[in-house]
Design a protein around this motif. Structure first.
Motif, short mmCIF file in Angstrom:
data_model
loop_
_atom_site.label_atom_id
_atom_site.label_comp_id
_atom_site.label_asym_id
_atom_site.label_seq_id
_atom_site.Cartn_x
_atom_site.Cartn_y
_atom_site.Cartn_z
N ASP A 608 0.83 -1.21 0.00
CA ASP A 608 0.00 0.00 0.00
C ASP A 608 0.86 1.26 0.00
O ASP A 608 0.52 2.25 -0.66
N ASP A 609 1.97 1.22 0.72
CA ASP A 609 2.88 2.37 0.78
C ASP A 609 3.53 2.62 -0.58
O ASP A 609 3.58 3.76 -1.06
N SER A 612 0.95 4.02 -3.08
CA SER A 612 0.12 5.15 -2.61
C SER A 612 0.17 6.34 -3.56
O SER A 612 -0.74 7.18 -3.56
#
Length: 629
Positions: A608-609, A612
């Motif tokens: 997710d990072d 992002s």
């Protein structure tokens, strides 16, 4: 035997002392040059000591994951004394930095090897913390190892996450993909630490060079120390001709160095082995081999550009995976990658476009054909196409030869002053264009951006002050100083200082130093507020003006420029593409300005990072494609 053993122990210390004495001599000469020639010399005092110490420590360990607290404190004894050491020519302090830094690197290397032998679970309770402030130094070595384990695990998961945008499909194969990513990441970590332990100039010299360069940067951001190779590489970067391998390279999205283009007739072309798209894995020159994946870009640039490295052995990988090596002997070639070029835009009302990538000059050429002459030739060609106007593109032009830009500015005004130059004694020298007439007398647009610096700003300032052209783009870097390269010794020079010797002012008496050239029409541009301009550099020379300067020069009418600027601003305000750029910048600034939350090192969180910013990059790509269409 005991006597021999004692002598053997003493020899390294004796050699170290000799090296320190020699380094101290260079340090002293660097200071002498700066004090005698710099535009605005500064006293060698405690302020300088603190700056040099803090900056060197930041360069050696910017994330504070290398030195322990007690090691930092050992070195911090010197924080307020470096000025005294220079004055007294006592550089024994170098030994502390050399030994402690080497010890810290070797410890880090050992921990990386240990982590590589241990199991690395990809779903842990470990957390990586982020802060805009400086973290404290660790008090225990085990904490450094713990951080390295977390960071290596994160980097492995990051490498996996970058392989696809389908999270679910990746998640199934995390363990399988992790084996290859683990080997790749660990190899990169070891490669980098080995490069730091075995720099091409020698470990001790790498520390000395750090201090020389940081010391120079205290006076201003553009004064620096060069060894012979660095000096040759710098001169090559602004020369119209240089020693070349005859190929251009680029970095792909996997951070690999790829052959972008092969120049016909050059060494790479004649080798008849290298193809476009081949990946460069290693370079070997002057009996030293460098692995591209962990060598600094500065090292690679020096090998490619400096005439110190005449023969270079390249190891490359073709697209089919086969690996081969080729030895290339450099030859002098024209630097096409930063040569002026032009073309015509439009049919009914044709407009000429000239790209000036840099203000290069012909250092080693007999014909003295530099940037200004090349621009003149392009203008003559464009005029044959009956152009109605001219665009001069100085975007990404970081400057170069002041002689070239003075000549080029004079080509677009009738005659008159183009700048005022001052030296350390504040003696004013008015630079004039004595040649009446212009190579082109039609309307001009000058394009600039946040990378346009120095000579580019000089030219844009002249065009703006004479109302000769409309300046379009973004505020420029703000560098209105001139440098020269001086040897520390006249005979057999091996050490040099690039030192700021002059500052230039616009013919209005104002200077673009620190504040840059503000365009008449500003174009929204991605990441513009984050670019490293002069105003964000702590040691930059501040802006000022020459009081009472009253130079006589003949401006062109301002009304056409004001009218064109107003119409342009209206179009920009309603343009969907520019509105998208502004919107994306607002989102980027929000991410950058807000503190990043702690991150648990699991695949889901790392994925997710990593992704992002996907939508933001998609919007940037979309806008860029529209711009190029």
């Amino acid at each position: 035997m005991k006597k021999l053993f004692a002598i053997a122990l003493l020899l390294p210390f004796a050699v170290g002392a000799q090296n320190n004495d020699k380094a101290c001599e260079v340090f002293s000469k660097v200071n002498t040059v700066l004090q005698s020639r710099h535009y605005k010399p500064k006293p060698v005092d405690d302020s300088l000591s603190v700056y040099v110490f803090d900056k060197v420590m930041e360069n050696l360990d910017d994330n504070r994951v290398l030195f322990l607290k007690d090691e930092y404190e050992q070195l911090a004894r010197h924080r307020h004394s470096i000025d005294d050491y220079i004055r007294n020519k006592d550089c024994a302090f170098f030994s502390d930095f050399i030994s402690i830094y080497k010890k810290a690197l070797e410890r880090s290397k050992g921990y990386i090897e240990e982590v590589g032998r241990e199991p690395l679970p990809f779903n842990t309770k470990d957390t990586i913390y982020y802060s805009k402030n400086t973290f404290p130094f660790h008090t225990k070595a085990e904490k450094i190892k713990s951080f390295l384990r977390k960071k290596i695990t994160y980097d492995i998961l990051e490498d996996i996450a970058q392989q696809s945008k389908n999270k679910d499909s990746l998640k199934v194969y995390v363990e399988v993909l992790g084996k290859a990513s683990r080997a790749k990441v660990l190899d990169s970590y070891l490669c980098k630490v080995n490069a730091l332990l075995n720099p091409s100039e020698g470990f001790d010299n790498s520390i000395y060079n750090q201090f020389y360069s940081v010391f120079c940067s205290y006076f201003d951001p553009h004064s620096t120390y060069f060894n012979y190779s660095e000096k040759a590489s710098f001169v090559s970067s602004i020369s119209t001709e240089n020693y070349s391998l005859g190929l251009y390279v680029s970095q792909n999205d996997k951070e690999q160095i790829i052959v972008e283009e092969i120049v016909p007739g050059g060494p790479a072309y004649k080798a008849d082995k290298i193809d476009k798209g081949d990946q460069i894995i290693k370079l070997a020159a002057n009996n030293t081999e460098y692995t591209v994946s962990c060598a600094s870009m500065e090292t690679i640039s020096n090998i490619v550009n400096s005439d110190t490295y005449r023969t270079v052995v390249l190891t490359l990988r073709k697209k089919d995976g086969s690996v081969y090596s080729v030895s290339l002997e450099k030859k002098v070639m024209k630097a096409e990658d930063h040569s002026v070029y032009s073309f015509v835009l439009g049919d009914k009302n044709p407009v000429g476009y000239i790209k000036v990538p840099s203000f290069y000059t012909a250092f080693d050429s007999d014909n003295n054909m530099g940037c200004a002459d090349d621009v003149a030739k392009e203008v003559v060609k464009l005029k044959k196409e009956n152009i109605k106007g001219l665009i001069i593109d100085l975007q990404y032009n970081g400057g170069g030869s002041m002689d070239e830009v003075i000549r080029m500015a004079g080509m677009f005004i009738n005659f008159g002053p183009v700048a005022v130059v001052t030296d350390k004694d504040m003696d004013y020298n008015v630079i004039k264009d004595f040649n009446r007439g212009m190579v082109f007398n039609g309307p001009i647009v000058v394009l600039v951006n946040g990378f346009s610096a120095s000579a580019s700003e000089f030219f844009a300032g002249v065009m703006q002050d004479y109302n000769r052209g409309i300046i379009v783009g973004n505020t420029t870097v703000g560098k209105a100083t001139m440098q020269t390269i001086l040897p520390l010794e006249d005979e057999n020079p091996t050490d040099f200082v690039k030192v700021t010797i002059d500052k230039f002012y616009r013919i209005t008496g104002h200077s673009s130093q620190y504040i840059g050239i503000v365009p008449d029409v500003e174009l929204p541009t991605f990441f513009d507020k984050m670019l490293p301009r002069e105003s964000g550099m702590p040691t930059a020379i501040k802006n000022d003006s020459i009081p009472g300067l009253n130079l006589r020069f003949s401006k062109m009418p301002q009304e056409p420029i004001k009218k064109a600027a107003e119409l342009s601003k209206i179009r920009i305000a309603s343009d969907a593409g520019f509105m998208l750029v502004s919107s994306v910048n607002d989102r980027i600034n929000a991410i950058y300005n807000n503190a990043k939350k702690p991150l648990n090192v699991t695949f889901d969180n790392v994925y997710d990072d990593v992704h992002s910013m996907d939508q933001i990059w998609k919007d940037i790509t979309t806008a860029s494609e529209k711009e190029q269409a």
